[in-house]
Design a protein around this motif. Structure first.
Motif, PDB file in Angstrom:
ATOM      1  N   THR A  70       0.891  -1.156   0.000  1.00  0.00           N
ATOM      2  CA  THR A  70       0.000   0.000   0.000  1.00  0.00           C
ATOM      3  C   THR A  70       0.926   1.201   0.000  1.00  0.00           C
ATOM      4  OG1 THR A  70      -1.664   1.285   1.181  1.00  0.00           O
ATOM      5  CG2 THR A  70      -0.274  -0.139   2.517  1.00  0.00           C
ATOM      6  N   SER A  71       0.808   2.033  -1.013  1.00  0.00           N
ATOM      7  CA  SER A  71       1.823   3.061  -1.177  1.00  0.00           C
ATOM      8  C   SER A  71       1.372   4.127  -2.155  1.00  0.00           C
ATOM      9  CB  SER A  71       3.124   2.428  -1.696  1.00  0.00           C
ATOM     10  OG  SER A  71       4.092   3.409  -1.994  1.00  0.00           O
ATOM     11  N   GLY A  72       1.866   5.341  -1.940  1.00  0.00           N
ATOM     12  CA  GLY A  72       1.663   6.413  -2.901  1.00  0.00           C
ATOM     13  C   GLY A  72       2.741   6.444  -3.956  1.00  0.00           C
ATOM     14  N   GLY A  73       3.725   5.533  -3.864  1.00  0.00           N
ATOM     15  CA  GLY A  73       4.779   5.472  -4.874  1.00  0.00           C
ATOM     16  C   GLY A  73       6.147   5.700  -4.280  1.00  0.00           C
ATOM     17  N   THR A  74       7.008   6.334  -5.044  1.00  0.00           N
ATOM     18  CA  THR A  74       8.372   6.571  -4.589  1.00  0.00           C
ATOM     19  C   THR A  74       8.429   7.828  -3.714  1.00  0.00           C
ATOM     20  OG1 THR A  74       8.859   7.772  -6.624  1.00  0.00           O
ATOM     21  CG2 THR A  74       9.400   5.450  -6.577  1.00  0.00           C
ATOM     22  N   ARG A  75       9.477   7.933  -2.901  1.00  0.00           N
ATOM     23  CA  ARG A  75       9.587   9.013  -1.922  1.00  0.00           C
ATOM     24  C   ARG A  75      10.178  10.258  -2.577  1.00  0.00           C
ATOM     25  NH1 ARG A  75      11.518   6.951   3.703  1.00  0.00           N
ATOM     26  NH2 ARG A  75       9.621   5.770   3.280  1.00  0.00           N
ATOM     27  N   MET A  76       9.351  11.271  -2.693  1.00  0.00           N
ATOM     28  CA  MET A  76       9.744  12.493  -3.381  1.00  0.00           C
ATOM     29  C   MET A  76      10.944  13.175  -2.721  1.00  0.00           C
ATOM     30  SD  MET A  76       7.770  12.795  -6.022  1.00  0.00           S
ATOM     31  CE  MET A  76       7.866  10.982  -6.115  1.00  0.00           C
ATOM     32  N   GLN A  77      11.070  13.053  -1.404  1.00  0.00           N
ATOM     33  CA  GLN A  77      12.160  13.719  -0.694  1.00  0.00           C
ATOM     34  C   GLN A  77      13.531  13.173  -1.100  1.00  0.00           C
ATOM     35  OE1 GLN A  77       9.468  12.339   0.570  1.00  0.00           O
ATOM     36  NE2 GLN A  77       8.684  13.409   2.405  1.00  0.00           N
ATOM     37  N   GLU A  78      13.545  11.943  -1.692  1.00  0.00           N
ATOM     38  CA  GLU A  78      14.818  11.320  -2.061  1.00  0.00           C
ATOM     39  C   GLU A  78      15.039  11.296  -3.576  1.00  0.00           C
ATOM     40  OE1 GLU A  78      15.604   7.619  -0.045  1.00  0.00           O
ATOM     41  OE2 GLU A  78      14.551   8.275   1.755  1.00  0.00           O
ATOM     42  N   ARG A  83      -3.396  -3.342  -1.480  1.00  0.00           N
ATOM     43  CA  ARG A  83      -4.203  -2.728  -0.433  1.00  0.00           C
ATOM     44  C   ARG A  83      -4.473  -1.267  -0.759  1.00  0.00           C
ATOM     45  NH1 ARG A  83       0.019  -3.363   3.601  1.00  0.00           N
ATOM     46  NH2 ARG A  83      -1.369  -2.460   5.168  1.00  0.00           N
ATOM     47  N   HIS A  84      -5.433  -0.714  -0.068  1.00  0.00           N
ATOM     48  CA  HIS A  84      -5.843   0.678  -0.311  1.00  0.00           C
ATOM     49  C   HIS A  84      -4.921   1.653   0.396  1.00  0.00           C
ATOM     50  CE1 HIS A  84      -8.404   4.193  -0.771  1.00  0.00           C
ATOM     51  NE2 HIS A  84      -8.303   4.404   0.535  1.00  0.00           N
ATOM     52  N   GLY A  86       2.836 -10.158  -9.886  1.00  0.00           N
ATOM     53  CA  GLY A  86       2.449 -11.406  -9.240  1.00  0.00           C
ATOM     54  C   GLY A  86       2.040 -12.487 -10.223  1.00  0.00           C
ATOM     55  N   HIS A  87       2.367 -13.725  -9.891  1.00  0.00           N
ATOM     56  CA  HIS A  87       1.771 -14.842 -10.627  1.00  0.00           C
ATOM     57  C   HIS A  87       0.258 -14.802 -10.481  1.00  0.00           C
ATOM     58  CE1 HIS A  87       5.870 -16.798 -10.153  1.00  0.00           C
ATOM     59  NE2 HIS A  87       5.638 -16.880 -11.441  1.00  0.00           N
ATOM     60  N   MET A  88      -0.183 -14.423  -9.285  1.00  0.00           N
ATOM     61  CA  MET A  88      -1.591 -14.160  -9.021  1.00  0.00           C
ATOM     62  C   MET A  88      -1.664 -12.853  -8.245  1.00  0.00           C
ATOM     63  SD  MET A  88      -3.164 -17.864  -7.893  1.00  0.00           S
ATOM     64  CE  MET A  88      -4.838 -17.282  -8.140  1.00  0.00           C
ATOM     65  N   THR A  89      -2.672 -12.038  -8.570  1.00  0.00           N
ATOM     66  CA  THR A  89      -2.807 -10.739  -7.923  1.00  0.00           C
ATOM     67  C   THR A  89      -4.251 -10.534  -7.472  1.00  0.00           C
ATOM     68  OG1 THR A  89      -1.071  -9.815  -9.336  1.00  0.00           O
ATOM     69  CG2 THR A  89      -2.501  -8.256  -8.178  1.00  0.00           C
ATOM     70  N   PHE A  90      -4.427 -10.220  -6.201  1.00  0.00           N
ATOM     71  CA  PHE A  90      -5.731  -9.921  -5.635  1.00  0.00           C
ATOM     72  C   PHE A  90      -5.692  -8.520  -5.041  1.00  0.00           C
ATOM     73  CE2 PHE A  90      -5.299 -14.499  -5.647  1.00  0.00           C
ATOM     74  CZ  PHE A  90      -6.502 -14.896  -6.198  1.00  0.00           C
ATOM     75  N   ALA A  91      -6.856  -7.987  -4.702  1.00  0.00           N
ATOM     76  CA  ALA A  91      -6.919  -6.641  -4.151  1.00  0.00           C
ATOM     77  C   ALA A  91      -8.021  -6.532  -3.122  1.00  0.00           C
ATOM     78  CB  ALA A  91      -7.121  -5.612  -5.264  1.00  0.00           C
ATOM     79  N   GLU A  92      -7.849  -5.561  -2.255  1.00  0.00           N
ATOM     80  CA  GLU A  92      -8.808  -5.249  -1.207  1.00  0.00           C
ATOM     81  C   GLU A  92     -10.069  -4.634  -1.825  1.00  0.00           C
ATOM     82  OE1 GLU A  92      -8.573  -2.602   2.918  1.00  0.00           O
ATOM     83  OE2 GLU A  92      -6.952  -2.532   1.456  1.00  0.00           O
ATOM     84  N   PRO A  93     -11.255  -4.971  -1.336  1.00  0.00           N
ATOM     85  CA  PRO A  93     -12.481  -4.372  -1.878  1.00  0.00           C
ATOM     86  C   PRO A  93     -12.472  -2.844  -1.759  1.00  0.00           C
ATOM     87  CG  PRO A  93     -13.014  -6.250  -0.482  1.00  0.00           C
ATOM     88  CD  PRO A  93     -11.552  -5.978  -0.300  1.00  0.00           C
ATOM     89  N   GLY A  94     -12.904  -2.198  -2.832  1.00  0.00           N
ATOM     90  CA  GLY A  94     -13.024  -0.748  -2.825  1.00  0.00           C
ATOM     91  C   GLY A  94     -11.714   0.005  -2.804  1.00  0.00           C
ATOM     92  N   ALA A  95     -10.592  -0.684  -2.980  1.00  0.00           N
ATOM     93  CA  ALA A  95      -9.292  -0.027  -2.887  1.00  0.00           C
ATOM     94  C   ALA A  95      -9.033   0.880  -4.081  1.00  0.00           C
ATOM     95  CB  ALA A  95      -8.188  -1.077  -2.788  1.00  0.00           C
ATOM     96  N   LEU A 131      -9.313  -8.823   3.398  1.00  0.00           N
ATOM     97  CA  LEU A 131      -8.052  -9.294   3.967  1.00  0.00           C
ATOM     98  C   LEU A 131      -8.234 -10.565   4.777  1.00  0.00           C
ATOM     99  CD1 LEU A 131      -5.032  -8.743   4.447  1.00  0.00           C
ATOM    100  CD2 LEU A 131      -5.696  -7.266   6.364  1.00  0.00           C
ATOM    101  N   GLU A 132      -9.361 -10.672   5.491  1.00  0.00           N
ATOM    102  CA  GLU A 132      -9.546 -11.839   6.356  1.00  0.00           C
ATOM    103  C   GLU A 132      -9.708 -13.149   5.585  1.00  0.00           C
ATOM    104  OE1 GLU A 132     -13.562  -9.572   6.275  1.00  0.00           O
ATOM    105  OE2 GLU A 132     -11.416  -9.102   6.399  1.00  0.00           O
ATOM    106  N   LYS A 133      -9.961 -13.073   4.288  1.00  0.00           N
ATOM    107  CA  LYS A 133     -10.075 -14.290   3.469  1.00  0.00           C
ATOM    108  C   LYS A 133      -8.800 -14.608   2.691  1.00  0.00           C
ATOM    109  CE  LYS A 133     -15.093 -14.248   2.896  1.00  0.00           C
ATOM    110  NZ  LYS A 133     -16.227 -14.316   1.937  1.00  0.00           N
ATOM    111  N   LEU A 134      -7.799 -13.758   2.838  1.00  0.00           N
ATOM    112  CA  LEU A 134      -6.586 -13.934   2.040  1.00  0.00           C
ATOM    113  C   LEU A 134      -5.817 -15.190   2.410  1.00  0.00           C
ATOM    114  CD1 LEU A 134      -4.662 -12.825  -0.106  1.00  0.00           C
ATOM    115  CD2 LEU A 134      -3.582 -11.427   1.668  1.00  0.00           C
ATOM    116  N   SER A 135      -5.768 -15.526   3.701  1.00  0.00           N
ATOM    117  CA  SER A 135      -4.972 -16.694   4.103  1.00  0.00           C
ATOM    118  C   SER A 135      -5.471 -17.964   3.440  1.00  0.00           C
ATOM    119  CB  SER A 135      -4.983 -16.846   5.622  1.00  0.00           C
ATOM    120  OG  SER A 135      -6.302 -17.052   6.104  1.00  0.00           O
ATOM    121  N   ASP A 136      -6.780 -18.124   3.316  1.00  0.00           N
ATOM    122  CA  ASP A 136      -7.332 -19.322   2.676  1.00  0.00           C
ATOM    123  C   ASP A 136      -6.943 -19.371   1.202  1.00  0.00           C
ATOM    124  OD1 ASP A 136      -9.242 -21.658   2.470  1.00  0.00           O
ATOM    125  OD2 ASP A 136     -10.225 -20.257   1.091  1.00  0.00           O
TER     126      ASP A 136
END
Length: 504
Positions: free
Chosen positions: A105-113, A143-144, A158-167, A207-212
């Motif tokens: 979960t990220s806004g990208g690279t760090r502008m300060q650097e 993640r969002h 990812g070989h497989m990629t999933f995402a958080e709802p509404g993210a 997220l709570e269903k990711l482990s399965d």
């Protein structure tokens, strides 16, 4: 939307008490006073020394490596220290041969650097590439929010990629877009649900269903070491000698079982993937990880339910198929293809979408894939859309499965200028499974009593058992010899079995 911390996200996936950190203390780099104060505040608020944490844990008893971002730490941005930490963890996972799960979960690279931080994405990506090249799984849960360079590098590999709802998931952050173009970003585009609909990610789940999901995926992706097995020829079951046209008609029954029924009755640990991963999806092609018997595989099949006269099999379906082929090769998993199509699309969109080229590329990949392959002629096998999935180490056919360059009606139209001779053409062209077996294209015919529509579950279980037997036999073969034999089998096409027997 509430944003779980990196530690919360990891805790929601792993077995309690199994976490071991891989992080070492980060030395303070020289920076201006304003940035130093920002770092100090982020550390105070989060209790972390950087925007990412890494380590190892177990998920339902299986040890994996994890990477997780914390948005509270300067927007989850990746600077030099975070890039070094991620790269070191990925390389350690590769060295220890561990599956890898990323939770960005990220806004990208760090502008300060500046540019030095920006180029961390190349280093992280290179480490992921090496991990995948070692035939090790790489799973991603977006993640969002996840935007910018993170989404455009290790978040999209990812070989497989999933995402958080509404993210919020996208390349260009909406705040940046607003500032650059003085207009809001179009609504509903940068959402996890839209990405799934566009074939960019494989699914949306809390997220709570990711482990399965992770546990099921790894149960297929992580193969046990190959052990030599004594090939056992499955028993040959006599099949009734029926006219070709009877098979064609049986294959077109609305209630005939297709690839979905095959998975339902004959497979376990099924985890369906979505689209090409590159912004395209076609309902005519199903792609999944699955287990047939105890044999894991990548399965891709033409879905008779998803193909309609208005939406026939298009070039996007074959690009999805090629994703499955690449996945099988990268994960060192056997590939099973299921052929069941009334024919590929004949349209301007199909032509401009590169249908012919996709057929050619599928054939090229099938003949050269380094992993064991089994093709299943489950129903209709019309034209290049069917041919694209045929070349394999073993070819099985349902009794009423058939293969032809055109539907019999089309062949009749070419030779007789009408469709009245379709039954005659089916007979003359030798399209039925018995004829294909006689000419060495099909290795085994799976009986139907009297056709699969009358006994869908029993038929699918027989077919699943036959596929499992072939996969088990192929697993015990020398890979180089298997590849050489695959090439030879197609050199022999057109020679009757009695001629081949004399030559052998």
């Amino acid at each position: 939307m509430k944003r779980p911390s990196a530690r919360d996200a990891v805790a929601a996936v792993i077995d309690p008490g199994s976490w071991t950190t891989w992080d070492t203390p980060i030395a303070d780099a020289e920076c201006d006073n304003g940035y130093a104060q920002e770092l100090a505040h982020a550390r105070s608020v989060t209790g972390l020394d950087e925007a990412v944490i890494t380590g190892a844990a177990t998920v339902e008893g299986r040890r994996i490596a994890l990477l997780a971002s914390d948005f509270r730490f300067l927007g989850g941005s990746i600077g030099i220290a975070a890039g070094e930490r991620l790269t070191a963890a990925i390389r350690r996972a590769t060295a220890e041969r561990l599956p890898l799960l990323a939770l960005p979960t990220s806004g990208g690279t760090r502008m300060q650097e500046g540019a030095a931080a920006f180029l961390q994405m190349v280093k992280i990506t290179a480490a992921v590439v090496d991990h995948r090249a070692a035939h090790l799984p790489y799973l991603v849960y977006l993640r969002h929010p996840t935007t910018g360079g993170v989404f455009a590098s290790w978040g999209s590999l990812g070989h497989m990629t999933f995402a958080e709802p509404g993210a919020l998931i996208g390349f260009l952050g909406p705040r940046v877009y607003q500032a650059l173009y003085d207009a809001p970003f179009p609504e509903g585009v940068q959402t996890s649900e839209n990405l799934e609909a566009c074939g960019l990610i494989d699914g949306v789940l809390p997220l709570e269903k990711l482990s399965d999901v992770v546990a099921r995926a790894l149960s297929v992706m992580v193969r046990p070491h190959r052990t030599a097995s004594v090939p056992t020829a499955p028993p040959t079951v006599p099949v009734a000698d029926v006219p070709a046209w009877e098979s064609v008609r049986a294959s077109r029954r609305e209630d005939r079982p297709g690839v979905r029924e095959l998975l339902r009755y004959a497979a376990g640990d099924v985890l369906q993937l979505s689209g090409t991963g590159q912004g395209e999806t076609d309902p005519g092609l199903l792609l999944a990880l699955a287990r047939l018997g105890h044999m894991p595989c990548v399965l891709l099949g033409q879905d008779r339910r998803g193909q309609t006269p208005q939406a026939p099999l298009g070039p996007g379906a074959l690009r999805q198929a090629r994703r499955g082929m690449r996945l099988a090769a990268e994960l060192d998993l056997p590939l099973v293809t299921v052929i069941d199509t009334a024919g590929a699309a004949l349209s301007r969109d199909a032509e401009e979408g590169g249908l012919a080229g996709e057929i050619a590329r599928c054939i090229a990949e099938m003949v050269s894939l380094p992993v064991p392959t089994v093709s299943v002629l489950l129903g209709q096998g019309t034209g290049g859309g069917a041919l694209a999935l045929v070349p394999a180490d073993r070819v099985l056919a349902a009794q009423h499965g058939w293969l032809s360059p055109l539907p019999p009606e089309g062949a009749s139209a070419i030779l007789h200028r009408d469709t009245a001779h379709a039954a005659e053409m089916a007979e003359q062209q030798g399209v039925r499974s018995a004829d294909l077996f006689e000419h060495g294209l099909v290795d085994r015919i799976i009986a139907e009593h009297p056709d699969a529509a009358a006994e869908p579950e029993a038929f699918c279980r027989r077919m699943g058992a036959a596929i499992h037997a072939e996969l088990r036999t192929l697993a015990g073969e020398d890979p180089a010899q298997r590849l050489a034999e695959r090439a030879c089998r197609f050199d022999r096409i057109g020679r009757p079995r009695d001629v081949l027997a004399q030559a052998g």
